[in-house]
Design an enzyme around this catalytic site. Structure first.
Site, short mmCIF file in Angstrom:
data_model
loop_
_atom_site.label_atom_id
_atom_site.label_comp_id
_atom_site.label_asym_id
_atom_site.label_seq_id
_atom_site.Cartn_x
_atom_site.Cartn_y
_atom_site.Cartn_z
N GLU A 261 -9.01 -10.03 3.59
CA GLU A 261 -9.39 -8.64 3.29
C GLU A 261 -10.76 -8.57 2.65
O GLU A 261 -11.06 -9.25 1.67
CB GLU A 261 -8.33 -8.02 2.36
N SER B 99 0.85 -1.21 0.00
CA SER B 99 0.00 0.00 0.00
C SER B 99 0.88 1.25 0.00
O SER B 99 0.39 2.35 -0.24
CB SER B 99 -0.95 0.00 1.20
N ASP C 294 5.50 -7.03 2.36
CA ASP C 294 4.80 -7.55 1.18
C ASP C 294 5.78 -7.84 0.05
O ASP C 294 6.61 -6.98 -0.28
CB ASP C 294 3.80 -6.51 0.66
O1 KIV Z 1 -0.46 -3.44 1.60
C1 KIV Z 1 -1.15 -3.40 2.63
O2 KIV Z 1 -1.21 -2.40 3.35
C2 KIV Z 1 -1.93 -4.59 2.96
C3 KIV Z 1 -2.93 -4.48 4.07
C4 KIV Z 1 -4.09 -3.68 3.62
C5 KIV Z 1 -3.33 -5.81 4.58
O3 KIV Z 1 -1.75 -5.61 2.38
#
Ligand code: KIV
Length: 266
Positions: free
Chosen positions: A184, A47, A85
Site C-alpha cells: 500500500e 476499512s 482482515d
Molecule cells: O482494509 C482495507 O480495505 C485494506 C485495503 C485498502 C488493502 O486493507
C-alpha cells in the site's frame, strides 16, 4: 474464465501474467454485485471501520464486527476468494491469540483466508496461522493499523532504509508461506522491485502498475466517499451524487403528495 478462485488460481494468474482484481465488500448486497462482476478477490477490509462505521481510523473495529461483515459477504459469493482482515488488537499481542482470532474468522464467517498487517515482527503469528491450515495474505507499506506510529497517510518507504526493510519483509512473507501480499502507497519502482524479486502474487493499492494486481475500497471506487481523494484513486462513478438525487426525488414526491400514486396502493 475461472469457476472458483483459490489461492492456487492467483499463483496461476501471476504465472500467466494475468492481472488480479481485488475489491472490498462488507455486506451481502454489494458482495453479490462485486462477485457477479467477476472480481477475483473480495477483501472484507477493516476499512469497514471507516466507510461503514464512520470511524476516523481502522483501529476501533472489533473481531466480532469483522466476523459479522465477513459472514454477510460469504453468503453472497459464488466465485471470488474471500479474504478477511484480522483487526487491530486481535493478533499483535501474542501468536496464540492471533491463531485464535484467525480460527474464529474462518469458523464463524466461512471466509477463505485472512490478511494481517506487518512483516517479520509478526512472523511467529503468521507461521502459527499458516500451520493451522489458514491461508494468509500479507500487507506492507502503509499499514493503516499503525497510523499513530507513522503520524500521516503519506507515501511510505521513499527512504532507502525503509525500502530495504520492505523488500526483506516481502521476501520473509513469501518464505514463511503467505499466498500473496498487499503493498500500500509506496513508490512504483519499489513495488516493481518487490514483484520482480519474489514469486508470490503482489497486489497494489497506490503502488503503481508493475504489480500482479490492484485493490481499491469499493466505496471509493463508486464515488460514495467524496472526502477521500488520494492520487491513486480512480473513481468509476459519482454514486454519492446519484444516490442523493434519487433520495431527494423520493422526499419531493412524498411532500408533493405524488407518492404513492393509484398504481402503488392496495
Ligand atoms: O482494509 C482495507 O480495505 C485494506 C485495503 C485498502 C488493502 O486493507
Amino acid at each position: 474464465m475461472y469457476k472458483r478462485i483459490t489461492t492456487n488460481t492467483l499463483q496461476e494468474m501471476k504465472l500467466k501474467n494475468e492481472k488480479i482484481s481485488m475489491l472490498t465488500a462488507y455486506d451481502f448486497t454489494f458482495a453479490r454485485i462485486v462477485d457477479e462482476a467477476n472480481v477475483d478477490v473480495i477483501l472484507v477490509g477493516d476499512s469497514a471501520s471507516n466507510v461503514i462505521a464512520g470511524n476516523e481510523t481502522t483501529l476501533p473495529i472489533t473481531l466480532d464486527q469483522m466476523i459479522y461483515h465477513a459472514s454477510s459477504v460469504v453468503k453472497a459469493v459464488k466465485r471470488a476468494l474471500v479474504v478477511v482482515d484480522l483487526p487491530f488488537g486481535s493478533y499483535q499481542s501474542d501468536p496464540k491469540e492471533a491463531l485464535r482470532s484467525a480460527i474464529r474468522i474462518m469458523k464463524e464467517s466461512g471466509a477463505h483466508a485472512v490478511k494481517l498487517e506487518g512483516g517479520s515482527e509478526i512472523g511467529e503469528s503468521i507461521d502459527r496461522i499458516i500451520k493451522a491450515g489458514i491461508p494468509v495474505m500479507g500487507h506492507l507499506g502503509l499499514t493503516p493499523q499503525s497510523i499513530y506510529k507513522f503520524g500521516t497517510y503519506t507515501v511510505r518507504a521513499r527512504e532507502e532504509k525503509e525500502a530495504n526493510l520492505l523488500v526483506n519483509n516481502a521476501k520473509f512473507l513469501e518464505n514463511i508461506g503467505c499466498f500473496a501480499a498487499v503493498l500500500e502507497k509506496i513508490p512504483s519502482e519499489l513495488s516493481k522491485k518487490v514483484t520482480k524479486e519474489t514469486n508470490f502474487p503482489i497486489i497494489g493499492i497506490g503502488a503503481g502498475n508493475h504489480v500482479d494486481g490492484q485493490v481499491l475500497v469499493l466505496h471509493d471506487l463508486l464515488g460514495l466517499t467524496h472526502e477521500f481523494n488520494p492520487r491513486f484513486l480512480r473513481r468509476y462513478m459519482d454514486l454519492n451524487k446519484t444516490v442523493k438525487s434519487a433520495i431527494k426525488k423520493y422526499v419531493g414526491d412524498i411532500k408533493s403528495h405524488d407518492f404513492p400514486n393509484k398504481n402503488e396502493i392496495y
